[in-house]
Design a protein around this motif. Sequence first.
Motif, PDB file in Angstrom:
ATOM      1  N   UNK A 181      -1.950  46.032  10.203  1.00  0.00           N
ATOM      2  CA  UNK A 181      -0.767  44.924   9.956  1.00  0.00           C
ATOM      3  C   UNK A 181      -0.927  44.614   8.930  1.00  0.00           C
ATOM      4  N   UNK A 182      -0.688  44.160   8.043  1.00  0.00           N
ATOM      5  CA  UNK A 182      -0.691  43.408   6.405  1.00  0.00           C
ATOM      6  C   UNK A 182       0.053  42.122   5.900  1.00  0.00           C
ATOM      7  N   UNK A 183       0.291  40.890   5.480  1.00  0.00           N
ATOM      8  CA  UNK A 183       0.944  40.534   5.993  1.00  0.00           C
ATOM      9  C   UNK A 183       1.747  40.602   4.069  1.00  0.00           C
ATOM     10  N   UNK A 184       3.248  40.327   3.738  1.00  0.00           N
ATOM     11  CA  UNK A 184       3.830  40.034   3.128  1.00  0.00           C
ATOM     12  C   UNK A 184       4.771  38.905   2.757  1.00  0.00           C
ATOM     13  N   UNK A 185       4.568  38.180   1.587  1.00  0.00           N
ATOM     14  CA  UNK A 185       5.291  36.606   1.355  1.00  0.00           C
ATOM     15  C   UNK A 185       4.971  35.459   2.006  1.00  0.00           C
ATOM     16  N   UNK A 186       5.692  35.256   1.209  1.00  0.00           N
ATOM     17  CA  UNK A 186       4.811  33.116   1.705  1.00  0.00           C
ATOM     18  C   UNK A 186       5.031  33.058   3.479  1.00  0.00           C
ATOM     19  N   UNK A 187       4.673  32.186   3.909  1.00  0.00           N
ATOM     20  CA  UNK A 187       4.828  31.812   5.202  1.00  0.00           C
ATOM     21  C   UNK A 187       5.664  30.927   5.199  1.00  0.00           C
ATOM     22  N   UNK A 188       6.916  30.814   6.695  1.00  0.00           N
ATOM     23  CA  UNK A 188       8.167  31.138   6.634  1.00  0.00           C
ATOM     24  C   UNK A 188       8.480  30.101   8.288  1.00  0.00           C
ATOM     25  N   UNK A 189       8.859  29.242   8.412  1.00  0.00           N
ATOM     26  CA  UNK A 189       9.367  28.956   9.594  1.00  0.00           C
ATOM     27  C   UNK A 189      10.610  29.123   9.878  1.00  0.00           C
TER      28      UNK A 189
END
Length: 285
Positions: free
Chosen positions: A264-272
């Motif tokens: 898996x690859x990250x997409x977008x910013x971190x969020x809560x």
Amino acid sequence: MKRTEFRFFDRLRVRWAEIDAQKIVFNAHYLMYFDTAVAGYWRALALPYAQTMESLGGDLYVRKATVEYHGSARYDDQLEIGMRCGRIGNSSLLFEGAVFRGDEPLINGELVYVFADPHTQTSRPVPQSLRDVLQGFEAGQGMVDVRVGGWEELGREASAIRTAVFVEEQRIPAEMEWDVADASCVHAVAYNRFGLPLATGRLLQHVPGVAKIGRMAVSQSLRGSGVGRHVLEALMKAARARGDREVLLHAQSSAAPFYSRAGFAPRGPEFEEAGIPHIEMVRAL
């Protein structure tokens, strides 16, 4: 002993506190290395130790420990401790271990345990069910069975795991954990050879052609054993079977390395979500 004689390895790096005045690992620490490897061995069997022993009505007590020294480990060495069940007697178990630095064997060890009544510490025969698991692992058999199905079939076990992990351990409000999607999702639950549920996850349709995996939870004592990967793979397999071309998930940021290793690859910013940092991650199927 050779590396090829072991199916299981526990990995560690020598700490400063473990060396002595000769600048080598103090001899007694190798017993700690072996004991730590035994704990990892039980996880490789997908057996939470305390719960398993309680269900079997006994416990394991060390009867004898021997260590044979061939070489010395030093500060910052990266070591691998091989561990195997070498022999099962009527009431005893012989575990054989070896410490390797690369392919170089440094230390051999043996730990003899006796299965006994925890109240009287009198020996008992090793239960056949435990004998079968140990022999099966050493023969290369799988230790986990993942079942995929609906909430009516798997909901009781999935609910218990999610309650323990999300509600009790992570303190997510119960009203945020449960939703109407459970009734229509595909669920997966991993069981060990004793039929104990260990991990769960669910699969829903995000948009046509895109699956979403969520509610991934692994019992605390089995984290790092690979059982979560079995659940993840079973859910991705179910997504492929229905024709999805991509899968996404909202990973807790602390678990992102686990999903990265699964492609898996990250997409977008971190969020809560629920007060916990998350990152969206995606993978093609």
